[in-house]
Design a protein around this motif. Structure first.
Motif, PDB file in Angstrom:
ATOM      1  N   ASP A   4       0.591  -1.602   0.681  1.00 36.07           N
ATOM      2  CA  ASP A   4       0.099   0.072   0.494  1.00 36.07           C
ATOM      3  C   ASP A   4       1.207   1.022   0.178  1.00 36.07           C
ATOM      4  OD1 ASP A   4      -2.075   1.994   0.556  1.00 36.07           O
ATOM      5  OD2 ASP A   4      -2.578   1.200   2.202  1.00 36.07           O
ATOM      6  N   SER A  81      -8.424   4.967   5.870  1.00 31.40           N
ATOM      7  CA  SER A  81      -9.345   4.003   4.518  1.00 31.40           C
ATOM      8  C   SER A  81      -7.812   2.628   4.102  1.00 31.40           C
ATOM      9  CB  SER A  81      -9.439   4.015   3.168  1.00 31.40           C
ATOM     10  OG  SER A  81     -10.376   3.549   2.504  1.00 31.40           O
ATOM     11  N   PRO A  83      -6.451  -0.820   2.192  1.00 31.80           N
ATOM     12  CA  PRO A  83      -6.599  -2.050   0.410  1.00 31.80           C
ATOM     13  C   PRO A  83      -7.549  -2.848   0.788  1.00 31.80           C
ATOM     14  CG  PRO A  83      -4.764  -1.488   0.824  1.00 31.80           C
ATOM     15  CD  PRO A  83      -4.765  -1.230   2.375  1.00 31.80           C
ATOM     16  N   ARG A  86     -11.755  -0.757   2.700  1.00 30.42           N
ATOM     17  CA  ARG A  86     -12.007   0.971   2.283  1.00 30.42           C
ATOM     18  C   ARG A  86     -13.273   1.538   2.998  1.00 30.42           C
ATOM     19  NH1 ARG A  86      -7.558   2.119  -0.916  1.00 30.42           N
ATOM     20  NH2 ARG A  86      -7.670  -0.047  -2.659  1.00 30.42           N
ATOM     21  N   TYR A  88     -15.218   4.941   3.389  1.00 34.43           N
ATOM     22  CA  TYR A  88     -16.010   5.570   2.212  1.00 34.43           C
ATOM     23  C   TYR A  88     -16.965   6.681   2.986  1.00 34.43           C
ATOM     24  CZ  TYR A  88     -14.690   3.298  -1.892  1.00 34.43           C
ATOM     25  OH  TYR A  88     -13.566   2.489  -2.961  1.00 34.43           O
ATOM     26  N   GLU A 126     -13.464   8.612  -0.731  1.00 37.40           N
ATOM     27  CA  GLU A 126     -13.163   7.410  -0.196  1.00 37.40           C
ATOM     28  C   GLU A 126     -11.977   8.585   1.448  1.00 37.40           C
ATOM     29  OE1 GLU A 126      -9.400   4.397  -0.044  1.00 37.40           O
ATOM     30  OE2 GLU A 126     -10.099   4.815  -1.842  1.00 37.40           O
TER      31      GLU A 126
END
Length: 132
Positions: A4, A81, A83, A86, A88, A126
């Motif tokens: 990430d 957030s 991987p 996530r 939102y 996000e």
């Protein structure tokens, strides 16, 4: 290769702050450049410079400390957030960091911005990280 890149960016900044470094170098990407611009605009870093010295380029970030007490401007910087999970948020569920004293960095359809700007524009996105 890191799993990430945003987490790697935040970890490099966090480690440099804890080690009281003045400058930290980070491999560049467009999202990292936008996060750096937001941190500079909100006063969490002293300055930054984008260098295109190789294929990827680097970001040099000058960290900000109080001139007398040497306390860093960034007390905590955390990834929200991930991987695998996530996060939102729309305008109503946008997080407030330290009741408005910190910022949450949001990736929206109109670019990377703070939670306050996203609320003002009535858009969601996000939630990348929180900073205070």
């Amino acid at each position: 290769m890191h799993g990430d890149p945003i987490s790697d960016y935040l970890t490099r900044v966090r480690n440099a702050v804890k080690a009281n470094h003045r400058v930290v170098e980070i491999p560049a990407s467009n999202i990292k450049k936008e996060i750096t611009k937001v941190l500079f605009d909100k006063g969490y870093i002293a300055n930054f410079k984008f260098e295109d010295n190789d294929i990827q380029g680097t970001i040099k970030i000058a960290l900000k400390y109080h001139p007398v007490t040497k306390i860093p401007a960034i007390r905590a910087i955390n990834r929200v957030s991930k991987p695998g999970s996530r996060r939102y948020a729309d305008m109503k569920t946008m997080p407030r960091v330290l009741n408005g004293l910190g910022i949450a960095i949001i990736s929206t359809s109109r670019g990377v911005m703070t939670d306050k700007e996203a609320r003002r524009l009535n858009i969601g996105g996000e939630v990348l990280c929180s900073v205070y």
